[in-house]
Design an enzyme around this catalytic site. Structure first.
Site, PDB file in Angstrom:
ATOM      1  N   CYS A   1       0.871  -1.168   0.000  1.00 47.94           N
ATOM      2  CA  CYS A   1       0.000   0.000   0.000  1.00 47.94           C
ATOM      3  C   CYS A   1       0.911   1.223   0.000  1.00 47.94           C
ATOM      4  O   CYS A   1       1.730   1.387   0.919  1.00 47.94           O
ATOM      5  CB  CYS A   1      -0.862  -0.031   1.267  1.00 47.94           C
ATOM      6  SG  CYS A   1      -1.852   1.443   1.516  1.00 47.94           S
TER       7      CYS A   1
ATOM      8  N   CYS B   1      -1.071   3.648  -6.565  1.00 52.48           N
ATOM      9  CA  CYS B   1      -1.892   3.055  -5.506  1.00 52.48           C
ATOM     10  C   CYS B   1      -2.132   1.625  -5.955  1.00 52.48           C
ATOM     11  O   CYS B   1      -2.427   1.374  -7.138  1.00 52.48           O
ATOM     12  CB  CYS B   1      -3.215   3.814  -5.392  1.00 52.48           C
ATOM     13  SG  CYS B   1      -4.488   2.955  -4.419  1.00 52.48           S
TER      14      CYS B   1
HETATM   15  N1  DGL Z   1      -4.028   0.671  -1.863  1.00 54.47           N
HETATM   16  C1  DGL Z   1      -3.607   1.842  -1.168  1.00 54.47           C
HETATM   17  C2  DGL Z   1      -2.378   2.480  -1.802  1.00 54.47           C
HETATM   18  O1  DGL Z   1      -1.606   1.814  -2.471  1.00 54.47           O
HETATM   19  C3  DGL Z   1      -4.565   2.895  -0.737  1.00 54.47           C
HETATM   20  C4  DGL Z   1      -6.023   2.808  -0.844  1.00 54.47           C
HETATM   21  C5  DGL Z   1      -6.739   3.592   0.231  1.00 54.47           C
HETATM   22  O2  DGL Z   1      -6.895   4.812   0.106  1.00 54.47           O
HETATM   23  O3  DGL Z   1      -7.085   2.956   1.199  1.00 54.47           O
HETATM   24  O4  DGL Z   1      -2.137   3.639  -1.625  1.00 54.47           O
END
Ligand code: DGL
Length: 260
Positions: A78, A189
């Site tokens: 993430c 993301c």
């Molecule tokens: N999947 C997450 C990232 O790579 C973020 C998603 C969210 O905002 O929760 O930043």
């Protein structure tokens, strides 16, 4: 614990929800024999519109819970949680292999000639010091344009993968850049690779798309090799998928995205 046992422990992969599945896929591709435990924290999603301190606290607690189960490494799949927490978690857990992910600005900056690079990411990722440092590092080789995508992770999280709503939202995000000579687009993301086809439909085919999943998987393998913690060569990898909501629908969505 005896060395061999440590090496059989799973690699934990975490995200605010189903996003990190795009990284898990890359990990499995290059390390198919490893055991994995995927923890999607959909109960606390989205992280991208929260404050840094809150994301740090959530990530710290999730790590603690996983360490109690027994893991040999943590992949923070993430971008948002990496910006908010990885540096501090490494200080707090010096003996654990912790790998984060960051928007893949380096590959277009070093392989293309002075490109204009659009970076799609959450508002928190783009606001963080880590992102500012990354931009400063490559600003002499690329024109870097941040694009905060407020609702995109949330839409994906709710399973809106092939819907007109998602299509319209992506179209409205990318509309201003359609005729502006963008050379590269970074999926900053881990949720976004799940809707790559939709994103591709709304930009010129000449735009190259980059995401950090593969690089993160390679870095994880490098780190495990360096610490002598790769799994035994004859291991048959087991993949466990959990979600903080305990909602079977989220597990199904995670599996659908993993094996699509
Ligand atoms: N999947 C997450 C990232 O790579 C973020 C998603 C969210 O905002 O929760 O930043």
């Amino acid at each position: 614990m005896e060395k061999m046992n440590i090496n059989k422990l799973p690699i934990a992969v975490i995200d605010s929800g189903v996003g990190g599945i795009s990284v898990l896929r890359e990990l499995i591709k290059i390390m198919p024999r490893e055991n994995y435990i995927y923890f999607g924290d959909s109960k606390n999603a989205p992280y991208g519109s929260k404050e840094k301190a809150e994301v740090l606290e959530i990530t710290r607690n999730n790590l603690k819970m996983l360490q109690e189960r027994g893991i040999k490494a943590l992949v923070v799949a993430c971008n948002t949680a990496t910006s908010a927490a990885v540096r501090i978690l490494r200080e707090e857990n010096p003996d654990l292999v912790i790998v984060g992910i960051e928007p893949a600005i380096k590959p277009p900056a070093v392989t293309l000639d002075n490109p204009r690079v659009l970076v799609m990411a959450t508002p928190l990722t783009l606001k963080e010091e880590k992102f500012k440092r990354l931009v400063a590092q490559y600003s002499d080789r690329a024109d870097i344009i941040p694009l905060p995508c407020h609702r995109l992770a949330e839409l994906i999280e709710s399973g809106n993968i092939d819907t007109p709503e998602l299509d319209e939202y992506v179209s409205s995000l990318l509309e201003p850049y359609r005729s502006k000579g963008i050379d590269a687009l970074v999926l900053g993301c881990t949720h976004y690779p799940h809707v790559r086809e939709t994103i591709e439909r709304h930009i010129s085919p000449s735009v190259k798309i980059f995401d950090g999943g593969e690089g993160t998987a390679r870095e994880t393998r490098r780190r495990l090799e360096a610490s002598n913690n790769l799994c035994p060569a004859d291991q048959v990898g087991v993949i466990e998928i959990y979600n903080s909501t305990n909602d079977e629908k989220m597990i199904e969505l995670s599996k659908k995205l993993l094996y699509k």
